[in-house]
Design an enzyme around this catalytic site. Structure first.
Site, PDB file in Angstrom:
ATOM      1  N   SER A 145      67.855 -20.589  36.141  1.00  0.00           N
ATOM      2  CA  SER A 145      66.432 -19.952  36.376  1.00  0.00           C
ATOM      3  C   SER A 145      66.796 -18.941  37.643  1.00  0.00           C
ATOM      4  O   SER A 145      68.109 -18.611  37.874  1.00  0.00           O
ATOM      5  CB  SER A 145      65.575 -20.682  36.905  1.00  0.00           C
ATOM      6  N   LYS A 146      65.763 -18.012  37.769  1.00  0.00           N
ATOM      7  CA  LYS A 146      65.820 -16.907  38.626  1.00  0.00           C
ATOM      8  C   LYS A 146      66.454 -17.310  40.073  1.00  0.00           C
ATOM      9  O   LYS A 146      67.220 -16.781  40.482  1.00  0.00           O
ATOM     10  CB  LYS A 146      64.508 -16.280  38.865  1.00  0.00           C
ATOM     11  N   ARG A 147      66.081 -18.538  40.316  1.00  0.00           N
ATOM     12  CA  ARG A 147      66.553 -19.403  41.417  1.00  0.00           C
ATOM     13  C   ARG A 147      68.123 -19.180  41.449  1.00  0.00           C
ATOM     14  O   ARG A 147      68.807 -19.175  42.796  1.00  0.00           O
ATOM     15  CB  ARG A 147      66.137 -20.665  41.661  1.00  0.00           C
TER      16      ARG A 147
END
Ligand code: GLU
Length: 470
Positions: A238-240
């Site tokens: 994910s963006k994380r």
């Protein structure tokens, strides 16, 4: 039979790594079988879909070279068709109007959860005699109540779900707008899709979709649900994890063939081969060889592949991409060395084209003043002799290419009876203003005659000023 695949992104964000890999698998499955690849934009959620996301998807596909034979087809332009099929299902009694209020459904849900059963619609409106007044109904699909749905997923193997686990799906909302599981079946049927390749987050939708296929009398396509991509911590990418749109990879200096090569290996393999050209991928890919285990995104491996492609693709091709980075970094390449030459020298020294452009700025722009540490260390009075000798010899050199340039440096070091380093390091700082650059002959070659001679003169002035200040 012609194989027809489709990539069907919802334009609610970037084309991210997972989507790009799905697109690649769909594209490969079509190309490997002389099939047809369709791009369908699933923009029925008018609230969340944006033109920017559509553009990001189209840009990403184009940059990756994933060309499509049909499309982009926009679902938002097919509402008429969906309404028609809803009517068809209603007329055949394979769908029905449901008037249950939100409150009733909510209460039902709560009760079912309390009773420890899976929340699902209880079929209250399945057999209504008359329509209650004052309600805008939804349309529900009449899911079979007995039997089971069995299908053989090309990646996951046989999957079997009992119909009593599936409830009557809403296919049209009160405002008439159709829902995902319905539009996807109408489209895949209308578009003659034979192979549905998508992320395994959709696997629970597939039995419901299969029931709709059957109700519509359509032939079932083959399904292949590809596993997730995980970050190094084991959580879904994910963006994380810094996962971003594919165009960010272009901006960060990755070559499209490197990213594609990286993506194809996330879940697919052919022996222990790591490097695949597009032609090889097309020749070897088979969706049935995709692994059912999730794969982990590893930037180190992507960097390794990127460097491999910078070194091994035709320099002309790499140079064309490098030109984009020069312009992105505001570096004008007019009057500088050929970009192919820069690629040849720098590819083994950097991981990305972005770095390559940044580290090659000096070949095009020279420098204003030398790095103080490098100057203190190397532009000392003792360097004046070697630099003067270099200046004289280089001025006289006719063939400004690495071999003869190297010979000049060797000769100067030999004549002055000093080690190579005593000549090369001051020269490097004179040329680039820093102590780090490619090999000195290549550096001279890339800087070109004029800029090199000017750099040596500038360094000599610097040393003079230093002596004068002592
Ligand atoms: N539009 C769906 C998504 O972006 C994909 C649908 C499908 O491939 O069936 O997740």
């Amino acid at each position: 039979m012609t194989i027809r695949t489709r990539f069907a992104p919802s334009p609610t964000g970037f084309l991210h790594v997972g989507g790009a890999r799905t697109a690649l698998f769909c594209w490969l499955q079509a190309r490997a079988n002389q099939g047809v690849f369709v791009l369908r934009i699933e923009d029925t959620d008018l609230q969340r879909s944006t033109p920017e996301s559509v553009q990001a998807i189209l840009d990403g596909m184009q940059w990756l070279g994933l060309d499509y034979d049909e499309g982009p087809i926009f679902q938002s332009e097919r509402f008429g068709r969906y309404a028609e099929v809803v009517q068809q299902l209603l007329a055949a009694d394979q769908a029905y109007h449901c008037y249950c209020s939100k409150e009733r459904l909510q209460a039902l849900r709560e009760q079912q959860m309390k009773d420890g059963i899976k929340p699902r619609y209880d079929g209250k409106c399945r057999a209504l005699d008359s329509a209650p007044e004052g309600f805008e109904p939804v349309v529900r699909f009449r899911n079979p109540q007995t039997g089971k749905v069995v299908f053989d997923d090309l990646v996951r193997g046989r999957i079997s779900i009992s119909n009593d686990e599936l409830d009557d799906l809403i296919i049209a909302r009160p405002d008439g707008s159709p829902t995902y599981n319905f539009t996807v079946v109408v489209d895949d049927l209308d578009m003659g899709i034979t192979h549905i390749i998508r992320g395994d987050d959709h696997i629970n939708n597939t039995p419901r979709q299969i029931n709709i296929y059957r109700a519509l009398g359509g032939e079932l396509p083959v399904f292949a649900h590809v596993p997730m991509i995980l970050g190094t911590d084991g959580a879904r990418l994910s963006k994380r994890h810094g996962a971003v749109g594919v165009m960010q990879y272009r901006d960060d200096g990755y070559l499209a063939p490197a990213l594609l090569n990286y993506l194809v290996r996330l879940g697919w393999s052919h022996g222990d081969q790591e490097v695949f050209s597009m032609d090889e991928m097309v020749a070897l890919f088979d969706i049935r060889d995709v692994n059912r285990k999730a794969s982990t995104f590893n930037t180190g491996k992507l960097d390794w592949l990127n460097q491999h492609y910078m070194k091994n693709l035709p320099a002309r091709e790499v140079a064309a991409q490098l030109a984009w980075h020069f312009s992105d970094q505001g570096i004008s390449t007019a009057g500088g060395p050929a970009l192919e030459a820069v690629v040849g020298v720098q590819a083994e020294r950097v991981k990305t084209l972005k770095e390559m452009a940044a580290q090659s700025r000096v070949f095009f722009e020279g420098y204003d003043s030398p790095d103080p540490n490098a100057a203190r260390k190397h532009l000392r009075p003792v360097a004046a002799g070697p630099l003067q000798a270099l200046l004289k010899n280089l001025q006289a050199l006719e063939d400004w290419s690495p071999g003869p340039l190297h010979a000049v440096i060797d000769r100067v070091a030999a004549e002055l009876e000093v080690g190579m380093g005593k000549v090369a390091q001051p020269l490097r700082v004179a040329l680039t203003g820093t102590g780090v650059s490619p090999s000195i002959d290549k550096t001279l070659w890339l800087m070109g005659r004029q800029r090199s001679l000017a750099g040596i003169e500038k360094a000599l002035k610097f040393i003079e000023a230093r002596i004068a200040a002592q």
